[in-house]
Design an enzyme around this catalytic site. Structure first.
Site, PDB file in Angstrom:
ATOM      1  N   HIS A  66       0.810  -3.392  11.887  1.00  0.00           N
ATOM      2  CA  HIS A  66       0.628  -4.881  11.962  1.00  0.00           C
ATOM      3  C   HIS A  66       1.516  -5.214  13.320  1.00  0.00           C
ATOM      4  O   HIS A  66       2.128  -4.252  14.033  1.00  0.00           O
ATOM      5  CB  HIS A  66       1.387  -5.728  10.829  1.00  0.00           C
ATOM      6  CG  HIS A  66       0.747  -5.492   9.623  1.00  0.00           C
ATOM      7  ND1 HIS A  66       0.538  -4.495   8.592  1.00  0.00           N
ATOM      8  CD2 HIS A  66      -0.526  -6.224   8.925  1.00  0.00           C
ATOM      9  CE1 HIS A  66      -0.282  -4.920   7.753  1.00  0.00           C
ATOM     10  NE2 HIS A  66      -0.809  -5.781   7.954  1.00  0.00           N
ATOM     11  N   LYS A  96       5.743  -9.011  12.216  1.00  0.00           N
ATOM     12  CA  LYS A  96       5.858  -8.991  10.630  1.00  0.00           C
ATOM     13  C   LYS A  96       7.126  -8.650  10.244  1.00  0.00           C
ATOM     14  O   LYS A  96       7.882  -7.521  10.890  1.00  0.00           O
ATOM     15  CB  LYS A  96       4.637  -8.135  10.372  1.00  0.00           C
ATOM     16  CG  LYS A  96       4.391  -7.833   8.777  1.00  0.00           C
ATOM     17  CD  LYS A  96       3.382  -7.027   8.317  1.00  0.00           C
ATOM     18  CE  LYS A  96       2.940  -7.136   6.915  1.00  0.00           C
ATOM     19  NZ  LYS A  96       2.965  -8.364   6.254  1.00  0.00           N
TER      20      LYS A  96
END
Length: 242
Positions: free
Chosen positions: A131, A135
Site C-alpha cells: 500500500h 497507510k
C-alpha cells in the site's frame, strides 16, 4: 432514493464515496467527522458507512443503534474489542463489516478459501500486500481478510496459523502456517497476492487496485444492499452473491 451518511466524510474514501454515490442511485444524507455529533447523522440517514478510525467506532455504533440505522463498516485496523462491539450492535441493527469493499477482492477471498480447502498443508500459503506510504496499519485489513479465508479453508483460524513477525534466525517454515508480509511505499492503492507454493509448482492469486473508486463503488453497493436487511452481521460475500 436511499440516503447514505458518511462517517469519515473528509477522508480519502469518504470524499470518493460522496462524489460517486449519486451516480449509483444513492442520496447523500451528509457526513460526520471528528468533533461532529454522530447521532445527528444517524438520525438523518437511511444507512451509514464508516471509513473513519477504530477509536471512533464505539460512538458510531452507539449512534447507529440508538437511531436503528444500518451501518456498513470499512474502517481497518480493528481489534478483538471492536469485533465484540460489532457483534453486540448486530443483535439490534444490520451491520456489514469488511476489510475491503472491492467486489474483485470479495471474489478473490472466495477463490483463496476454495484453494486452501483443496490443497493440503504441504502447499505453503503466503500473503503479500503493498500500500501507499501513508497507510498506518499492517497487515492490511484485506490481507487479514484473505488470511482468514485461507485459514477457514484449512479448518483453522488466522490467530492460530498466521505468521507476521519473521526476522532473524526464525528456523524452518512450520507446516500449515499462513505467512503475511506488508510493503509500504509511493502511491500504491492496494496490491494483494496470495501464493500457494507446492513442491515444484506454485499458484498465485492476485488483485491490484488501480484507483480508490473501486472501493467506494463497492461500499455504496454494499450500503444500498444493507439498507433493508434485518438485524444481523453481514459480509461482502453476501453482497457479491446478490
Amino acid at each position: 432514493m436511499t440516503s447514505i451518511g458518511i462517517f469519515g466524510s473528509q477522508g480519502r474514501m469518504g470524499q470518493t464515496i460522496a462524489a460517486i454515490a449519486p451516480g449509483l442511485g444513492a442520496q447523500l444524507a451528509g457526513g460526520a467527522d471528528v468533533g461532529d455529533d454522530p447521532a445527528d447523522l444517524a438520525r438523518k440517514a437511511d444507512v451509514l458507512v464508516d471509513f473513519s478510525t477504530p477509536s471512533a467506532l464505539e460512538a458510531h455504533l452507539a449512534a447507529a443503534r440508538a437511531a436503528r440505522t444500518p451501518i456498513m463498516i470499512g474502517t481497518t485496523g480493528l481489534g478483538e474489542k471492536h469485533h465484540r462491539m460489532i457483534d453486540e450492535a448486530a443483535a439490534e441493527i444490520p451491520v456489514l463489516q469488511t476489510g475491503n469493499t472491492s467486489m474483485g477482492v470479495g471474489l478473490l477471498a472466495r477463490l483463496v478459501r476454495e484453494a486452501a480447502a483443496r490443497l493440503g498443508t504441504d502447499w505453503d500459503i503466503e500473503i503479500v500486500e503493498m500500500h501507499h506510504r501513508h497507510k498506518v496499519d499492517a497487515p492490511s485489513g484485506t490481507a487479514q481478510m484473505l488470511g482468514k479465508a485461507a485459514a477457514e479453508g484449512r479448518g483453522t483460524t488466522l490467530a492460530e496459523a498466521g505468521v507476521t513477525d519473521r526476522a532473524g534466525l526464525t528456523g524452518a517454515r512450520a507446516e500449515g502456517t499462513i505467512g503475511m508480509a506488508s510493503l509500504r511505499g509511493g502511491s500504491v492503492f492496494g496490491d494483494h497476492s496470495v501464493i500457494f507454493a507446492g513442491q515444484g509448482e506454485r499458484i498465485e492469486l492476485i488483485h491490484r487496485a488501480d484507483n480508490r473508486e473501486i472501493f467506494a463503488r463497492g461500499a455504496v453497493q454494499a450500503a444500498l444492499w444493507l439498507a433493508d436487511k434485518e438485524p444481523g452481521r453481514y459480509t461482502m460475500a453476501e453482497v457479491l452473491d446478490a
